[in-house]
Design a protein around this motif. Structure first.
Motif, PDB file in Angstrom:
ATOM      1  N   VAL A  40       3.497   1.963  10.316  1.00 17.64           N
ATOM      2  CA  VAL A  40       2.146   1.981   9.770  1.00 17.64           C
ATOM      3  C   VAL A  40       1.178   1.322  10.734  1.00 17.64           C
ATOM      4  CG1 VAL A  40       2.930   1.948   7.360  1.00 17.64           C
ATOM      5  CG2 VAL A  40       2.461  -0.202   8.522  1.00 17.64           C
ATOM      6  N   THR A  41      -0.092   1.580  10.500  1.00 18.28           N
ATOM      7  CA  THR A  41      -1.167   0.911  11.224  1.00 18.28           C
ATOM      8  C   THR A  41      -1.940   0.082  10.209  1.00 18.28           C
ATOM      9  OG1 THR A  41      -1.334   2.753  12.772  1.00 18.28           O
ATOM     10  CG2 THR A  41      -3.230   1.266  12.642  1.00 18.28           C
ATOM     11  N   GLU A  60     -14.282  -1.949   6.535  1.00 18.49           N
ATOM     12  CA  GLU A  60     -15.462  -2.466   5.847  1.00 18.49           C
ATOM     13  C   GLU A  60     -15.156  -2.881   4.415  1.00 18.49           C
ATOM     14  OE1 GLU A  60     -18.852   0.093   6.108  1.00 18.49           O
ATOM     15  OE2 GLU A  60     -18.591   0.389   8.262  1.00 18.49           O
ATOM     16  N   GLN A  61     -14.217  -2.184   3.779  1.00 21.78           N
ATOM     17  CA  GLN A  61     -13.865  -2.468   2.387  1.00 21.78           C
ATOM     18  C   GLN A  61     -12.679  -3.428   2.265  1.00 21.78           C
ATOM     19  OE1 GLN A  61     -15.819  -1.242  -0.074  1.00 21.78           O
ATOM     20  NE2 GLN A  61     -17.056  -0.398   1.577  1.00 21.78           N
ATOM     21  N   GLY A  62     -12.169  -3.929   3.377  1.00 20.10           N
ATOM     22  CA  GLY A  62     -11.012  -4.829   3.358  1.00 20.10           C
ATOM     23  C   GLY A  62      -9.887  -4.263   4.209  1.00 20.10           C
ATOM     24  N   TRP A  63      -8.710  -4.820   4.058  1.00 22.57           N
ATOM     25  CA  TRP A  63      -7.554  -4.401   4.852  1.00 22.57           C
ATOM     26  C   TRP A  63      -7.058  -3.039   4.388  1.00 22.57           C
ATOM     27  CZ3 TRP A  63      -6.127  -6.699   9.209  1.00 22.57           C
ATOM     28  CH2 TRP A  63      -6.573  -8.001   9.440  1.00 22.57           C
ATOM     29  N   GLU A  64      -6.673  -2.214   5.372  1.00 25.40           N
ATOM     30  CA  GLU A  64      -6.174  -0.873   5.088  1.00 25.40           C
ATOM     31  C   GLU A  64      -4.896  -0.614   5.874  1.00 25.40           C
ATOM     32  OE1 GLU A  64      -9.389   1.734   6.147  1.00 25.40           O
ATOM     33  OE2 GLU A  64     -10.454   1.324   4.282  1.00 25.40           O
ATOM     34  N   VAL A  65      -3.996   0.129   5.247  1.00 25.76           N
ATOM     35  CA  VAL A  65      -2.721   0.481   5.864  1.00 25.76           C
ATOM     36  C   VAL A  65      -2.617   2.000   5.854  1.00 25.76           C
ATOM     37  CG1 VAL A  65      -0.218   0.210   5.767  1.00 25.76           C
ATOM     38  CG2 VAL A  65      -1.687  -1.630   4.928  1.00 25.76           C
ATOM     39  N   THR A  66      -2.382   2.584   7.015  1.00 30.74           N
ATOM     40  CA  THR A  66      -2.227   4.028   7.099  1.00 30.74           C
ATOM     41  C   THR A  66      -0.868   4.365   7.710  1.00 30.74           C
ATOM     42  OG1 THR A  66      -3.398   4.047   9.213  1.00 30.74           O
ATOM     43  CG2 THR A  66      -4.688   4.548   7.250  1.00 30.74           C
ATOM     44  N   ALA A  67      -0.361   5.498   7.314  1.00 31.61           N
ATOM     45  CA  ALA A  67       0.958   5.937   7.759  1.00 31.61           C
ATOM     46  C   ALA A  67       0.948   6.341   9.216  1.00 31.61           C
ATOM     47  CB  ALA A  67       1.413   7.115   6.906  1.00 31.61           C
ATOM     48  N   ALA A 125       0.860  -1.185   0.000  1.00 27.96           N
ATOM     49  CA  ALA A 125       0.000   0.000   0.000  1.00 27.96           C
ATOM     50  C   ALA A 125       0.892   1.230   0.000  1.00 27.96           C
ATOM     51  CB  ALA A 125      -0.915   0.021   1.219  1.00 27.96           C
ATOM     52  N   THR A 126       0.516   2.231  -0.764  1.00 27.94           N
ATOM     53  CA  THR A 126       1.237   3.494  -0.772  1.00 27.94           C
ATOM     54  C   THR A 126       0.702   4.325   0.384  1.00 27.94           C
ATOM     55  OG1 THR A 126       1.453   3.362  -3.170  1.00 27.94           O
ATOM     56  CG2 THR A 126       1.857   5.509  -2.158  1.00 27.94           C
ATOM     57  N   VAL A 127       1.566   4.601   1.372  1.00 29.11           N
ATOM     58  CA  VAL A 127       1.105   5.254   2.594  1.00 29.11           C
ATOM     59  C   VAL A 127       1.531   6.717   2.711  1.00 29.11           C
ATOM     60  CG1 VAL A 127       0.924   3.088   3.866  1.00 29.11           C
ATOM     61  CG2 VAL A 127       3.068   4.379   3.926  1.00 29.11           C
TER      62      VAL A 127
END
Length: 143
Positions: A105-106, A111-118, A93-95
């Motif tokens: 990252v976290t 709801e839309q699937g896995w997410e990665v945030t900076a 994922a581009t964070v």
């Protein structure tokens, strides 16, 4: 007095039972950051949604966000290869895009699937000659 002694003896046993439940819960595999790529002037688009590295079509679409730069694709493929065999699935994922690279990252299941945030940028740079693209390579446990 005997009732008091018996009750005091049971407290450590009851506390130990609670610890076993917590240990079982924490033993479940957790998503984790494998590595982070920081590439100068790579372009791309910040998006928390993960792209599975074993899905060729999705990965090809993800790589197109970098304007078909072969060096970016090569760096991502190398990071995936360097990660080796995993129990879970690898995703990217581009964070971040900018003068600073985030610290960690976290990873959460939304709801839309896995997410990665900076994570937070700790040491912000005052000058920026070229933006940096930060790409997280993460491992998500199999369901």
């Amino acid at each position: 007095m005997r009732t008091l002694i018996a009750a005091l003896l049971l407290i450590p046993l009851l506390a130990a039972c609670g610890d076993d439940d917590e240990a079982t819960e924490s033993a479940a595999p957790q998503p984790r950051e494998v590595t982070t790529l920081v590439l100068t002037s790579a372009g791309g688009k910040v998006d928390p949604a993960v792209t599975w590295t074993d899905d060729r079509k999705a990965l090809k679409g993800y790589l197109k966000t970098f304007e078909d730069r072969d060096d970016v694709a090569d760096a991502i493929r190398q990071a995936v290869t360097d990660a080796g065999e995993r129990e879970g699935r690898l995703a990217v994922a581009t964070v971040g895009i900018g003068c600073d690279s985030p610290e960690g990252v976290t990873i959460v299941e939304g709801e839309q699937g896995w997410e990665v945030t900076a994570g937070k940028v700790v040491d912000q740079k005052k000058e920026c000659f070229a933006p940096m693209t930060t790409i997280a390579v993460v491992e998500i446990p199999d369901a």
